[in-house]
Motif scaffolding. Sequence first.
Motif, mmCIF file in Angstrom:
data_model
loop_
_atom_site.group_PDB
_atom_site.id
_atom_site.type_symbol
_atom_site.label_atom_id
_atom_site.label_comp_id
_atom_site.label_asym_id
_atom_site.label_seq_id
_atom_site.Cartn_x
_atom_site.Cartn_y
_atom_site.Cartn_z
ATOM 1 N N VAL A 59 0.841 -1.205 0.000
ATOM 2 C CA VAL A 59 0.000 0.000 0.000
ATOM 3 C C VAL A 59 0.876 1.256 0.000
ATOM 4 O O VAL A 59 0.590 2.239 -0.690
ATOM 5 N N HIS A 60 1.942 1.228 0.748
ATOM 6 C CA HIS A 60 2.844 2.381 0.823
ATOM 7 C C HIS A 60 3.719 2.531 -0.419
ATOM 8 O O HIS A 60 4.349 3.591 -0.612
ATOM 9 N N GLY A 61 3.832 1.478 -1.223
ATOM 10 C CA GLY A 61 4.676 1.549 -2.403
ATOM 11 C C GLY A 61 6.135 1.714 -2.024
ATOM 12 O O GLY A 61 6.618 1.150 -1.028
ATOM 13 N N GLY A 62 6.871 2.518 -2.790
ATOM 14 C CA GLY A 62 8.292 2.732 -2.524
ATOM 15 C C GLY A 62 8.557 3.277 -1.145
ATOM 16 O O GLY A 62 9.580 2.947 -0.510
ATOM 17 N N SER A 63 7.643 4.088 -0.627
ATOM 18 C CA SER A 63 7.829 4.656 0.713
ATOM 19 C C SER A 63 7.864 3.567 1.775
ATOM 20 O O SER A 63 8.532 3.700 2.800
ATOM 21 N N GLY A 64 7.139 2.485 1.545
ATOM 22 C CA GLY A 64 7.087 1.401 2.511
ATOM 23 C C GLY A 64 8.360 0.602 2.598
ATOM 24 O O GLY A 64 8.532 -0.196 3.519
ATOM 25 N N TYR A 65 9.267 0.800 1.630
ATOM 26 C CA TYR A 65 10.531 0.064 1.609
ATOM 27 C C TYR A 65 11.660 0.868 2.230
ATOM 28 O O TYR A 65 12.777 0.395 2.346
ATOM 29 N N MET A 66 11.353 2.085 2.656
ATOM 30 C CA MET A 66 12.372 2.978 3.183
ATOM 31 C C MET A 66 12.521 2.839 4.691
ATOM 32 O O MET A 66 11.518 2.786 5.423
ATOM 33 N N ARG A 67 13.781 2.798 5.178
ATOM 34 C CA ARG A 67 14.030 2.780 6.609
ATOM 35 C C ARG A 67 13.439 4.040 7.249
ATOM 36 O O ARG A 67 13.486 5.121 6.668
ATOM 37 N N GLY A 68 12.929 3.876 8.457
ATOM 38 C CA GLY A 68 12.283 4.985 9.144
ATOM 39 C C GLY A 68 10.786 4.997 8.960
ATOM 40 O O GLY A 68 10.077 5.727 9.664
ATOM 41 N N THR A 69 10.284 4.188 8.018
ATOM 42 C CA THR A 69 8.837 4.037 7.844
ATOM 43 C C THR A 69 8.357 2.907 8.743
ATOM 44 O O THR A 69 8.966 1.832 8.781
ATOM 45 N N ALA A 70 7.274 3.146 9.457
ATOM 46 C CA ALA A 70 6.818 2.153 10.438
ATOM 47 C C ALA A 70 6.564 0.797 9.803
ATOM 48 O O ALA A 70 6.925 -0.240 10.374
ATOM 49 N N VAL A 71 5.967 0.778 8.608
ATOM 50 C CA VAL A 71 5.615 -0.518 8.025
ATOM 51 C C VAL A 71 6.856 -1.283 7.564
ATOM 52 O O VAL A 71 6.842 -2.518 7.509
ATOM 53 N N GLU A 72 7.941 -0.574 7.238
ATOM 54 C CA GLU A 72 9.192 -1.268 6.890
ATOM 55 C C GLU A 72 9.737 -1.994 8.109
ATOM 56 O O GLU A 72 10.171 -3.151 8.029
ATOM 57 N N ARG A 73 9.723 -1.329 9.256
ATOM 58 C CA ARG A 73 10.168 -1.969 10.492
ATOM 59 C C ARG A 73 9.273 -3.147 10.837
ATOM 60 O O ARG A 73 9.762 -4.235 11.192
ATOM 61 N N ILE A 74 7.975 -2.957 10.740
ATOM 62 C CA ILE A 74 7.034 -4.023 11.064
ATOM 63 C C ILE A 74 7.255 -5.239 10.163
ATOM 64 O O ILE A 74 7.219 -6.390 10.617
ATOM 65 N N TYR A 75 7.497 -4.977 8.882
ATOM 66 C CA TYR A 75 7.727 -6.059 7.919
ATOM 67 C C TYR A 75 8.867 -6.964 8.375
ATOM 68 O O TYR A 75 8.788 -8.195 8.284
ATOM 69 N N ARG A 76 9.943 -6.351 8.904
ATOM 70 C CA ARG A 76 11.079 -7.141 9.385
ATOM 71 C C ARG A 76 10.796 -7.750 10.755
ATOM 72 O O ARG A 76 11.165 -8.897 11.033
ATOM 73 N N ASP A 77 10.139 -6.995 11.607
ATOM 74 C CA ASP A 77 9.896 -7.469 12.976
ATOM 75 C C ASP A 77 9.025 -8.715 13.026
ATOM 76 O O ASP A 77 9.282 -9.644 13.793
ATOM 77 N N VAL A 78 7.952 -8.750 12.233
ATOM 78 C CA VAL A 78 6.979 -9.833 12.379
ATOM 79 C C VAL A 78 7.489 -11.158 11.838
ATOM 80 O O VAL A 78 6.939 -12.213 12.167
ATOM 81 N N ARG A 79 8.552 -11.127 11.047
ATOM 82 C CA ARG A 79 9.042 -12.391 10.482
ATOM 83 C C ARG A 79 9.460 -13.370 11.571
ATOM 84 O O ARG A 79 9.296 -14.593 11.429
#
Length: 389
Positions: free
Chosen positions: A341-361
């Motif tokens: 949903v966030h697109g390229g922004s969602g892949y950037m460090r400092g974005t909450a969903v990028e952190r969540i993507y790594r954390d939940v694994r």
Amino acid sequence: MTSEALTEQDFRDILAQTRTFVRTVVMPRETEIAEADRVPGDIVDRARAMGLFGYALPQRWGGLGLDLAQDVELAMELGYTSLALRSLFGTNNGIAGQVLVGFGTPEQQRRWLRPMADGEVVASFALTEPGAGSNPAALRTTARRDGDDWIIDGDKRFITNAPVAGLFVVFARTRPADTEGPGIAVFLVPADTPGLTVGPHDRKMGQEGAWTAEVAFQNVRVGGDALVGDSADVGYRAAMSSLARGRVHIAALAVGTAQRALDESVAYAAAATQGGTPLGEFQLVQAMLADMYTGITAGRALVRDAARTWVTEEDRRLAPSAAKLFCTEMAGRVADLAVQVHGGSGYMRGTAVERIYRDVRLLRIYEGTSEIQRLILGGGLVARARRPR
């Protein structure tokens, strides 16, 4: 509080205070936690003062006395921010603390539970080894008698809070498995015991600030009073019971994290535009949000039911595995959709969903992988069908 019974109003107050703490104190500092790979000391002190190091420990030992049905509501709030926060006190309340609550002798409980509830002592659950992760029966760490003492030798890995622990709840084999049982005992080993060494904290894909490390035991001598339950056959049962309870907690944590990912995605879709049109007006974006919402809603209902059946003792085996399997897998799908949903922004460090993507694994791995949960569920269902009626 002196009574073991926690009133509904007491619990609502605890939940509200925790939500405020998470959203106004911890969330604004998530980037700081991730970049420093450490939870700031003032946040640790605040959590200690709130009683979070002992929220699931009995009130007679200074804890808040939450049962599992209340625990999961708190876990959903804690999952809304960096999972490093919950990791600070997760073992005290969960897999380590519950071994003492459920299986410790009165003297062991008196010695350790109050300092754990106060946050003066952090306890680590030392079960996982190279070659013995999701299958505790395969562990190779040994404990042998030497007069009234025990000598422990072996290596543990991925041990949460090991670098800051004051107490290790250590599982070791006292004999090969036989007709009498699996031959696994559990010991209480203070961190300053000679022969116990802790390695540097691990560098992980995600969950920065939640420290794990390897722990080595070389001729570690402990007294007979270190044997939990005063029995060399308590260990396997204690591990399985604590892990099953912990699976419901992890499932709730996954729901809270997924809810954060959804909220971030809805806010982004409502504000960001593509070609002058808000993203949220595109039907395919709406479909992703709908799938996220549906999974979270189902997970929340499942984890609450699993907690209820644990408290009533209706089901302490299949329901925890079902909740952990569904909710942690769901959180992974939700996190993936949130990045999309966030697109390229969602892949950037400092974005909450990028952190969540790594954390939940990691949620799909620790305290029993998804594959182990499937084996527990499938085998349990077949065994249930074969029981005489």
